[in-house]
Design a protein around this motif. Structure first.
Motif, mmCIF file in Angstrom:
data_model
loop_
_atom_site.group_PDB
_atom_site.id
_atom_site.type_symbol
_atom_site.label_atom_id
_atom_site.label_comp_id
_atom_site.label_asym_id
_atom_site.label_seq_id
_atom_site.Cartn_x
_atom_site.Cartn_y
_atom_site.Cartn_z
ATOM 1 N N GLU A 117 3.186 -9.178 19.033
ATOM 2 C CA GLU A 117 2.552 -10.562 19.331
ATOM 3 C C GLU A 117 1.973 -11.050 20.565
ATOM 4 O OE1 GLU A 117 3.444 -12.556 17.317
ATOM 5 O OE2 GLU A 117 4.983 -11.620 15.944
ATOM 6 N N PRO B 113 6.907 -11.220 11.600
ATOM 7 C CA PRO B 113 8.313 -11.790 11.804
ATOM 8 C C PRO B 113 10.089 -10.933 11.851
ATOM 9 C CG PRO B 113 7.609 -11.653 9.260
ATOM 10 C CD PRO B 113 6.710 -10.979 9.980
ATOM 11 N N ARG C 108 3.691 -20.368 17.783
ATOM 12 C CA ARG C 108 3.159 -20.789 16.711
ATOM 13 C C ARG C 108 1.728 -21.182 17.115
ATOM 14 N NH1 ARG C 108 3.872 -23.451 12.697
ATOM 15 N NH2 ARG C 108 3.352 -22.209 10.348
ATOM 16 N N TYR D 94 7.049 -17.897 10.436
ATOM 17 C CA TYR D 94 5.873 -16.883 10.891
ATOM 18 C C TYR D 94 4.359 -16.731 9.544
ATOM 19 C CZ TYR D 94 8.069 -14.214 14.243
ATOM 20 O OH TYR D 94 8.050 -13.762 14.862
ATOM 21 N N ARG E 129 -0.963 -17.944 15.711
ATOM 22 C CA ARG E 129 0.023 -17.418 15.026
ATOM 23 C C ARG E 129 0.994 -16.553 15.720
ATOM 24 N NH1 ARG E 129 -4.228 -15.041 12.375
ATOM 25 N NH2 ARG E 129 -3.836 -12.923 12.877
ATOM 26 N N PHE E 130 2.493 -16.501 14.383
ATOM 27 C CA PHE E 130 2.914 -15.535 15.062
ATOM 28 C C PHE E 130 3.080 -14.596 13.851
ATOM 29 C CE2 PHE E 130 6.352 -17.946 16.916
ATOM 30 C CZ PHE E 130 6.214 -18.259 18.272
ATOM 31 N N ARG F 234 12.475 -17.975 9.040
ATOM 32 C CA ARG F 234 11.334 -16.683 9.759
ATOM 33 C C ARG F 234 10.472 -17.702 8.206
ATOM 34 N NH1 ARG F 234 13.461 -10.493 8.096
ATOM 35 N NH2 ARG F 234 13.133 -11.719 5.765
#
Ligand code: SF4
Length: 448
Positions: free
Chosen positions: A78, A91, A83, A314, A87-88, A310
């Protein structure tokens, strides 16, 4: 300490050839320093410079892979706290707990649930990834039987959990080739666990009862040569565990503090006995910032919302989920079947296509590339209007597949019907329903 952009720049070839994807070496150096590029993107870095740059180019949270092949799970990597900043990346993995003191039918039922709980959503299959096998019997033979059973029943990723070196070694003797996660190295057993991880090339959880203790242990483990580490801060209350997740993420990203620059593992099932509360706690860790979330059990009604949460968190906020532009055949359409058009926002596509399937009326569905925007949004942005739809319809080849010339547009863009009739001479533009739910009734009235 990580190098600054200028320090990195001094070590690059300075030819500005652009092969790394940015126009200059300076721009590449800045991206490396910000953790937004990989050193491997420049093919001309000398070996000497590579060694110096390794530290600077490593992501602030190390990506760690558990398992192998198609079912391998990558966590970590990460680069942002929030976010919306970018972005992340990866997951969190969801794991179900199975212990070697459970009765055989219970173990079988859990493995069955693990396999059965797969959900199709916007063209993706959502499912959990890991089985956490915990030794509670203290009997290596019993643990081996459990590991064997899982190996034969599923190709999932595995977490091996025990405080006993010999029991973990016995489990690894069966499943090391699958690269399981070893749980856990502590102050008491550090050397043995490090050896197990090194000998079997497996990632290792490091557990301590405080973040200071964790820092000390990860330093020792990395110095001993184990790089793939997962952190367990030892917290078993939601408040402390949540706080630890935030501090770990923040220390790794904003302070570039390497000893905490690893993904984490959390156990919401050890924070409550209430299954619904456990699911709520798990949902907190999906958002912030669990790497692996071990649940005491799986039930569809609690797992599905977690998988969905999730998925949503993500996805890249700058890139809506989109379906490929083209002609989709639903239910085996022929030359007399209706032709519908919609946008390529995935959710829109899957709603429209499933309503067409429900209608049992074979249909041609044209999906126009609207950059992943929904019908209304793309229409408002000028991406789903007569000027863009007409050229697509002409190029798509749909006119060769049907005898009639009738195009059904979504009710929300009824205002485009006049423009489309001008742009598509000979076509009759029909205004369909606004809502997907009304498509089946509408299609049942279809006449070519
Ligand atoms: Fe510079 Fe290497 Fe990028 Fe070329 S590929 S511009 S040499 S950093």
């Amino acid at each position: 300490m990580p190098l600054t952009g200028i320090e990195i720049f001094k070590l690059l070839p300075k030819t500005n050839c652009g092969e790394c994807g940015v126009p200059t070496c300076l721009a590449f150096a800045m991206s490396l320093a910000a953790g937004k590029a990989e050193l491997a993107a420049c093919p001309y870095v000398s070996e000497e410079a590579k060694a110096s740059l390794e530290e600077a180019s490593a992501p602030p949270i190390r990506p760690v892979t558990i398992g192998i092949g198609d079912r391998a799970l990558k966590v970590g990597g990460e680069t942002v706290m929030f976010r919306h900043e970018k972005r992340f990346e990866n997951p969190p993995g969801l794991a179900i707990l199975i212990t070697d003191t459970m009765e055989e039918p219970e173990i079988d039922a859990r493995l069955k649930r693990f396999k059965q709980f797969q959900f199709d959503r916007v063209g993706l299959t959502l499912r959990p990834e890991l089985v956490a096998l915990r030794d509670e019997s203290g009997d290596a033979k019993k643990f081996e039987v459990l590991v064997n059973k899982v190996m034969q029943n599923s190709d999932c990723g595995i977490i091996l959990m025990s405080n006993n070196y010999d029991i973990l070694a016995a489990g690894l003797g069966i499943c090391a080739e699958r690269r399981p996660l070893i749980y856990a190295a502590t102050e008491e057993n550090l050397d043995g666990m490090v050896n197990l991880a090194k000998e079997n090339s497996c990632p290792l959880v490091v557990r301590a009862s405080s973040l200071d203790g964790l820092t000390e242990l990860t330093n020792k483990v990395t110095e001993a040569g184990v790089k793939d580490i997962i952190l367990d801060s030892g917290a078993r209350t939601i408040r402390q565990a949540f706080e630890d997740q935030v501090i770990i993420r923040s220390a790794a990203l904003t302070k570039k503090f390497r000893p905490l620059g690893f993904p984490t593992i959390v156990f919401p099932g050890e924070m409550t006995n209430n299954p619904m509360k456990e699911a709520v706690f798990a949902s907190i860790f999906v958002a912030k910032y669990g790497g692996i979330i071990v649940l005491s059990d799986f039930q569809g009604h609690s797992l599905f919302p977690l998988l969905l949460e999730r998925l949503n968190i993500y996805t890249d906020p700058q890139r809506p989920l989109a379906t490929t532009e083209g002609i989709y055949e639903i239910g085996g359409p022929d030359e007399n079947s209706p032709v519908l058009i919609t946008s390529n926002f995935s959710l829109t596509y899957f709603i429209v296509s499933s309503e067409i399937e429900t209608s049992k009326v074979p249909t041609w569905l044209l999906v126009r590339d609207t950059e992943g925007l929904s019908v209304m949004t793309s229409w408002a942005a000028g991406k789903f209007v007569a000027d863009t739809i007409a050229p697509f319809v002409k190029k798509s080849g749909i006119a060769d597949k049907v005898k009639h010339k009738k195009l059904i547009i979504p009710g929300y863009i009824a205002a485009e019907s006049g423009g489309l009739e001008e742009e598509l001479p000979g076509w009759e533009i029909m205004v369909g329903p606004r809502e997907g739910a009304h498509i089946p009734a509408y299609l049942k009235t279809w006449k070519p």
